[in-house]
Structure formats: structure tokens, C-alpha cells
Design a protein around this motif. Structure first.
Motif, PDB file in Angstrom:
ATOM      1  N   LEU A  32       0.833  -1.199   0.000  1.00 41.14           N
ATOM      2  CA  LEU A  32       0.000   0.000   0.000  1.00 41.14           C
ATOM      3  C   LEU A  32       0.871   1.253   0.000  1.00 41.14           C
ATOM      4  CD1 LEU A  32      -3.100   0.389   0.101  1.00 41.14           C
ATOM      5  CD2 LEU A  32      -2.838   0.816   2.547  1.00 41.14           C
ATOM      6  N   TYR A  35       2.462   1.660  -3.361  1.00 39.81           N
ATOM      7  CA  TYR A  35       1.529   2.165  -4.355  1.00 39.81           C
ATOM      8  C   TYR A  35       1.318   3.666  -4.204  1.00 39.81           C
ATOM      9  CZ  TYR A  35      -2.613   3.131  -7.001  1.00 39.81           C
ATOM     10  OH  TYR A  35      -3.485   3.688  -7.877  1.00 39.81           O
ATOM     11  N   PHE A  36       1.044   4.108  -2.979  1.00 40.85           N
ATOM     12  CA  PHE A  36       0.726   5.523  -2.792  1.00 40.85           C
ATOM     13  C   PHE A  36       1.936   6.416  -3.037  1.00 40.85           C
ATOM     14  CE2 PHE A  36      -3.120   4.125  -0.463  1.00 40.85           C
ATOM     15  CZ  PHE A  36      -4.034   4.838  -1.214  1.00 40.85           C
ATOM     16  N   ASP A  40       0.558   5.961  -7.441  1.00 35.35           N
ATOM     17  CA  ASP A  40      -0.689   6.731  -7.430  1.00 35.35           C
ATOM     18  C   ASP A  40      -0.477   8.104  -8.045  1.00 35.35           C
ATOM     19  OD1 ASP A  40      -3.532   6.773  -5.801  1.00 35.35           O
ATOM     20  OD2 ASP A  40      -2.639   8.755  -6.057  1.00 35.35           O
ATOM     21  N   GLU A  41      -0.932   8.269  -9.250  1.00 32.25           N
ATOM     22  CA  GLU A  41      -0.768   9.544  -9.950  1.00 32.25           C
ATOM     23  C   GLU A  41      -1.675   9.557 -11.168  1.00 32.25           C
ATOM     24  OE1 GLU A  41       3.188  10.232 -11.336  1.00 32.25           O
ATOM     25  OE2 GLU A  41       2.743  12.210 -12.120  1.00 32.25           O
ATOM     26  N   SER A  45      -4.752   7.056 -10.090  1.00 34.76           N
ATOM     27  CA  SER A  45      -5.011   7.549  -8.745  1.00 34.76           C
ATOM     28  C   SER A  45      -6.260   6.914  -8.154  1.00 34.76           C
ATOM     29  CB  SER A  45      -5.176   9.071  -8.770  1.00 34.76           C
ATOM     30  OG  SER A  45      -5.436   9.547  -7.471  1.00 34.76           O
ATOM     31  N   VAL A  46      -6.176   6.569  -6.870  1.00 34.34           N
ATOM     32  CA  VAL A  46      -7.308   5.983  -6.161  1.00 34.34           C
ATOM     33  C   VAL A  46      -8.419   7.018  -5.981  1.00 34.34           C
ATOM     34  CG1 VAL A  46      -8.054   5.035  -3.942  1.00 34.34           C
ATOM     35  CG2 VAL A  46      -5.916   4.276  -4.966  1.00 34.34           C
ATOM     36  N   VAL A  53      -2.765  12.910  -3.369  1.00 36.51           N
ATOM     37  CA  VAL A  53      -1.844  11.942  -2.777  1.00 36.51           C
ATOM     38  C   VAL A  53      -0.436  12.174  -3.305  1.00 36.51           C
ATOM     39  CG1 VAL A  53      -1.303   9.496  -2.553  1.00 36.51           C
ATOM     40  CG2 VAL A  53      -3.668  10.254  -2.434  1.00 36.51           C
ATOM     41  N   HIS A  54      -0.338  12.439  -4.590  1.00 37.99           N
ATOM     42  CA  HIS A  54       0.966  12.672  -5.200  1.00 37.99           C
ATOM     43  C   HIS A  54       1.671  13.857  -4.536  1.00 37.99           C
ATOM     44  CE1 HIS A  54       3.945  12.851  -8.470  1.00 37.99           C
ATOM     45  NE2 HIS A  54       3.875  14.153  -8.295  1.00 37.99           N
TER      46      HIS A  54
END
Ligand SMILES: [Zn+2]
Length: 69
Positions: A32, A35-36, A40-41, A45-46, A53-54
């Protein structure tokens, strides 16, 4: 039976079956986090098409060497 001398105590053994949930949890947490921080981008992105988050993990992203900008 002799008792161990002072300073020669041994750690209590932990059964494998007790360690498996911790191992699984650590792996899931690591994935996790990976990933973040690293993936995550934008389209992946979630939280939709935002950069929240980025931007939040931006310094960690650069520190870990992930491509950014
Ligand atoms: Zn950057």
C-alpha cells in the motif's frame, strides 16, 4: 536443570503460526505504501483524477527515486 546465568537470558520463541498474520499485514502495508508513494498519480489515482496523494508524498517520491517530473 540449571537456570541461565545473569546476562545470558534467551528471547522467548514465537511460533510461526503467530507470526504469519503479522507478516501478511506487513507485506500488505508495504505494498500500500509502495503504491501511494510510487504509482498513485493521474489516471492510476485511487481518489479520482486528483494530485492530492501525489503532492502529499512528493518528497518521499523523490527520495525513493521514482520518476516524477
Ligand atoms: Zn516531483
Amino acid at each position: 536443570m540449571t537456570s541461565p546465568a545473569i546476562g545470558q537470558s534467551r528471547p522467548a520463541p514465537i511460533a510461526i503460526s503467530e507470526g504469519i498474520p503479522w507478516l501478511i499485514g506487513a507485506v500488505l502495508f508495504g505494498l500500500l505504501l509502495y503504491y501511494f508513494v510510487g504509482i498513485d498519480e493521474g489516471a492510476t489515482s485511487v481518489f479520482g483524477d486528483t494530485m492530492v496523494v501525489h503532492e502529499f508524498v512528493h518528497d518521499a517520491r523523490h527520495l525513493a527515486g521514482f520518476p516524477c517530473h
